[in-house]
Design a protein around this motif. Structure first.
Motif, mmCIF file in Angstrom:
data_model
loop_
_atom_site.group_PDB
_atom_site.id
_atom_site.type_symbol
_atom_site.label_atom_id
_atom_site.label_comp_id
_atom_site.label_asym_id
_atom_site.label_seq_id
_atom_site.Cartn_x
_atom_site.Cartn_y
_atom_site.Cartn_z
ATOM 1 N N GLU A 1 -12.736 -58.985 1.620
ATOM 2 C CA GLU A 1 -13.808 -58.082 0.442
ATOM 3 C C GLU A 1 -13.162 -58.095 -1.262
ATOM 4 N N ILE B 1 -13.622 -43.180 8.967
ATOM 5 C CA ILE B 1 -14.522 -43.510 9.247
ATOM 6 C C ILE B 1 -13.108 -44.844 10.154
ATOM 7 N N GLY C 1 -17.253 -40.750 2.139
ATOM 8 C CA GLY C 1 -16.253 -41.222 1.016
ATOM 9 C C GLY C 1 -15.039 -42.007 1.484
ATOM 10 N N SER C 2 -14.550 -42.965 0.132
ATOM 11 C CA SER C 2 -12.723 -42.541 0.547
ATOM 12 C C SER C 2 -12.636 -42.870 1.513
ATOM 13 N N SER C 3 -13.038 -43.759 2.426
ATOM 14 C CA SER C 3 -13.079 -44.300 3.819
ATOM 15 C C SER C 3 -12.642 -42.967 4.837
ATOM 16 N N ASN D 1 -21.227 -54.297 1.338
ATOM 17 C CA ASN D 1 -21.374 -53.593 2.262
ATOM 18 C C ASN D 1 -21.940 -51.988 1.335
ATOM 19 N N GLU D 2 -21.542 -52.009 0.064
ATOM 20 C CA GLU D 2 -22.023 -50.973 -0.300
ATOM 21 C C GLU D 2 -22.222 -50.418 -1.569
ATOM 22 N N LYS E 1 -25.648 -44.251 3.846
ATOM 23 C CA LYS E 1 -25.200 -45.092 3.659
ATOM 24 C C LYS E 1 -26.475 -46.151 4.254
ATOM 25 N N LEU F 1 -17.040 -57.168 9.527
ATOM 26 C CA LEU F 1 -17.346 -58.551 9.107
ATOM 27 C C LEU F 1 -15.640 -59.032 8.672
ATOM 28 N N PHE G 1 -7.120 -50.798 7.589
ATOM 29 C CA PHE G 1 -7.784 -51.478 7.056
ATOM 30 C C PHE G 1 -8.197 -50.071 5.436
ATOM 31 N N LYS H 1 -18.912 -45.020 11.307
ATOM 32 C CA LYS H 1 -18.791 -43.893 10.297
ATOM 33 C C LYS H 1 -19.660 -42.918 10.011
ATOM 34 N N GLU I 1 -20.999 -50.280 12.888
ATOM 35 C CA GLU I 1 -21.262 -51.955 12.392
ATOM 36 C C GLU I 1 -20.567 -52.723 13.068
ATOM 37 N N SER I 2 -20.300 -53.730 12.922
ATOM 38 C CA SER I 2 -20.303 -54.177 13.399
ATOM 39 C C SER I 2 -19.048 -55.066 12.370
ATOM 40 N N LYS J 1 -6.172 -46.662 -0.696
ATOM 41 C CA LYS J 1 -6.916 -46.684 -1.643
ATOM 42 C C LYS J 1 -5.533 -45.730 -2.842
HETATM 43 N N1 LIG Z 1 -18.586 -53.540 8.492
HETATM 44 C C1 LIG Z 1 -17.125 -53.909 8.317
HETATM 45 N N2 LIG Z 1 -16.446 -54.692 8.689
HETATM 46 C C2 LIG Z 1 -15.102 -54.784 7.785
HETATM 47 N N3 LIG Z 1 -14.311 -53.819 7.473
HETATM 48 C C3 LIG Z 1 -15.348 -52.761 6.826
HETATM 49 C C4 LIG Z 1 -16.343 -52.430 7.427
HETATM 50 N N4 LIG Z 1 -16.307 -51.481 6.866
HETATM 51 C C5 LIG Z 1 -16.018 -51.132 5.974
HETATM 52 N N5 LIG Z 1 -14.706 -51.444 6.849
HETATM 53 C C6 LIG Z 1 -13.582 -51.603 6.032
HETATM 54 O O1 LIG Z 1 -13.790 -49.950 5.464
HETATM 55 C C7 LIG Z 1 -13.418 -49.568 3.768
HETATM 56 C C8 LIG Z 1 -14.350 -48.773 3.417
HETATM 57 O O2 LIG Z 1 -16.127 -48.759 3.895
HETATM 58 P P1 LIG Z 1 -17.097 -48.138 3.563
HETATM 59 O O3 LIG Z 1 -18.345 -48.359 3.836
HETATM 60 O O4 LIG Z 1 -16.561 -49.359 1.737
HETATM 61 O O5 LIG Z 1 -16.611 -46.498 3.416
HETATM 62 P P2 LIG Z 1 -16.511 -45.593 1.700
HETATM 63 O O6 LIG Z 1 -17.339 -44.784 1.343
HETATM 64 O O7 LIG Z 1 -15.614 -44.288 2.731
HETATM 65 O O8 LIG Z 1 -16.124 -46.718 0.880
HETATM 66 C C9 LIG Z 1 -14.315 -50.731 3.263
HETATM 67 O O9 LIG Z 1 -13.645 -51.041 2.598
HETATM 68 C C10 LIG Z 1 -13.655 -52.063 3.948
HETATM 69 O O10 LIG Z 1 -11.761 -52.035 4.269
#
Ligand SMILES: Nc1ncnc2c1ncn2[C@@H]1O[C@H](COP(=O)(O)OP(=O)(O)O)[C@@H](O)[C@H]1O
Ligand SMILES: [Mg+2]
Length: 382
Positions: free
Chosen positions: A251, A218, A213-215, A338-339, A158, A247, A279, A208, A244-245, A285
């Motif tokens: 989504e 986090i 991956g897959s949250s 985001n990614e 990331k 957002l 989240f 994070k 991260e702050s 998921k």
């Molecule tokens: N900066 C952020 N602001 C708001 N929600 C976030 C942020 N980062 C992650 N999330 C929430 O967490 C979920 C997983 O984060 P993500 O960065 O996509 O990680 P992964 O690679 O595990 O999918 C996102 O789909 C979102 O719902």
């Protein structure tokens, strides 16, 4: 520097090795996805060799039995339940001179399993989606579905993903990185960096692991009291972490698929906030199969914009085959990336296939297009 286009004799169907499972925390999801891929591959057009990787990294021959590769209730499948022999192993020759796969068992003569023309690495996360497996397949000279070494590694990290996006002018949200050496040298200073970041950008923060991956790992942290546990949790998955702050916004994600004439974007999807979970986390998921809205009701202009950004993200990271690009649509109508996921969730109910279905590409066609893109691609430098 030689570069040859992969060929197989015209009287033989291309042989696809579907490689799945693996050492990452996304093992079970990978098995589920492989089950769907095995079901979808057109057997009149391709031969199939399923190869499961156990959670401890052993490559094993597995049953070609998609029925046993699904989620049963809340029970997750694993390669261990599918292997045909407890100590047999599958070897891919790491030389371009041969594509012959060999089966070995202690005390037995190695058995040739025939040639493999293309590998479909249905693997998520470390040792599958991160460039390591892709590097091995490059050494072996075997074409494979999806991103190459660099794009896979970028998509898995990331920090570098954001750096690549920023350098290509894609919109990225505020973040801070804490590297392992930095943390080891002075945890208090590293922690202060995060607290200062929160001071500047406000709580809550998302903490994070850089490469998971897959949250997994986090945590959304509302204030200082939850920070130390969130850091420790992220570090359990990766010694390098990001903050991260939050957002605020919707989504929205978009699929990119490589056609004969280049990458194209799908209709986007919206992931509605999941009330039962804080989240969009692992359970939301995969177990509850959170229902994304396809197409995302965001209007034509925003749809066009996200499609452009998704293809730009695909190109920025030098992706191949496919990518799912995930964005936030902020309250002021701007997209922030985001990614990207170079091997996104890929069961028929996963967002990537659903977005393509809504765009007019059914699941079996999707699988076929990915295999064809891989077979078209020359091996060697490109
Ligand atoms: N900066 C952020 N602001 C708001 N929600 C976030 C942020 N980062 C992650 N999330 C929430 O967490 C979920 C997983 O984060 P993500 O960065 O996509 O990680 P992964 O690679 O595990 O999918 C996102 O789909 C979102 O719902
Ligand atoms: Mg994500």
């Amino acid at each position: 520097m030689s570069s040859e286009t992969s060929t197989q004799s015209p009287d033989r169907k291309p042989r696809v090795a579907v490689v799945f499972g693996g050492r990452s925390s996304e093992h079970a999801i990978s098995v589920v996805t492989a089950g769907a891929v095995l079901r979808a591959i057109d057997r009149t057009k391709y031969e199939v060799l399923p190869i499961g990787i156990t959670t401890d990294g052993r490559w094993a021959l597995t049953a070609d039995d998609p029925e046993r590769m699904a989620i049963a209730g809340r029970e997750l499948p694993s390669v261990e339940d599918l292997v045909e022999s407890a100590d047999g192993g599958v070897l891919l020759p790491v030389t371009p001179a041969s594509r012959e796969v060999v089966y070995t068992e202690p005390g037995a003569v190695p058995k040739a399993l025939g040639e493999v023309d293309v590998v479909f690495p249905v693997l998520h996360g470390p040792y599958g989606e991160d460039g390591t497996l892709q590097g091995m397949l490059e050494l072996a000279g075997i074409p494979y579905v999806g991103a190459g070494v660099l794009a896979s590694a970028v998509g898995q990290d990331k920090e570098y993903m954001k750096r690549v996006f920023i350098s290509f002018g894609l919109p990225v949200g505020p973040y801070e990185v804490i590297r392992p050496r930095e943390w080891q040298a002075d945890p208090a200073a590293a922690r202060k960096k995060i607290v200062d970041f929160a001071g500047e950008h406000g709580w809550p923060l998302f903490v994070k692991p850089a490469r998971a991956g897959s949250s997994m790992g986090i945590t959304k942290v509302d204030d200082l009291s939850g920070l130390d546990e969130a850091i420790a949790e992220a570090q359990r998955h990766d010694p390098k972490i990001l903050v991260e702050s939050l957002l605020r916004g919707r989504e929205i994600e978009c699929g990119v698929l490589e056609f004969e004439d280049g990458p194209r974007a799908s209709v986007p999807a919206e992931i509605p906030p999941v009330s039962a979970h804080d989240f969009y986390d692992f359970e939301a998921k995969y177990i509850d199969s959170a229902s994304g809205i396809v197409p995302a009701p965001i209007g034509e202009d925003a749809t066009r914009r996200i499609q452009e950004l998704a293809v730009a993200a695909f190109e920025a990271a030098s992706c191949e085959g496919l990518v799912r690009a995930d964005f936030f649509l902020t309250e002021d109508g701007e997209f922030v990336i985001n990614e990207i996921n170079t091997m996104p969730g890929f069961t028929p109910i996963s967002m990537y296939p659903r977005m393509w279905q809504e765009t007019g590409v059914e699941y079996p066609e999707l699988v076929d297009r990915l295999l064809q893109a891989a077979l078209r691609r020359p091996t060697g430098l490109r």
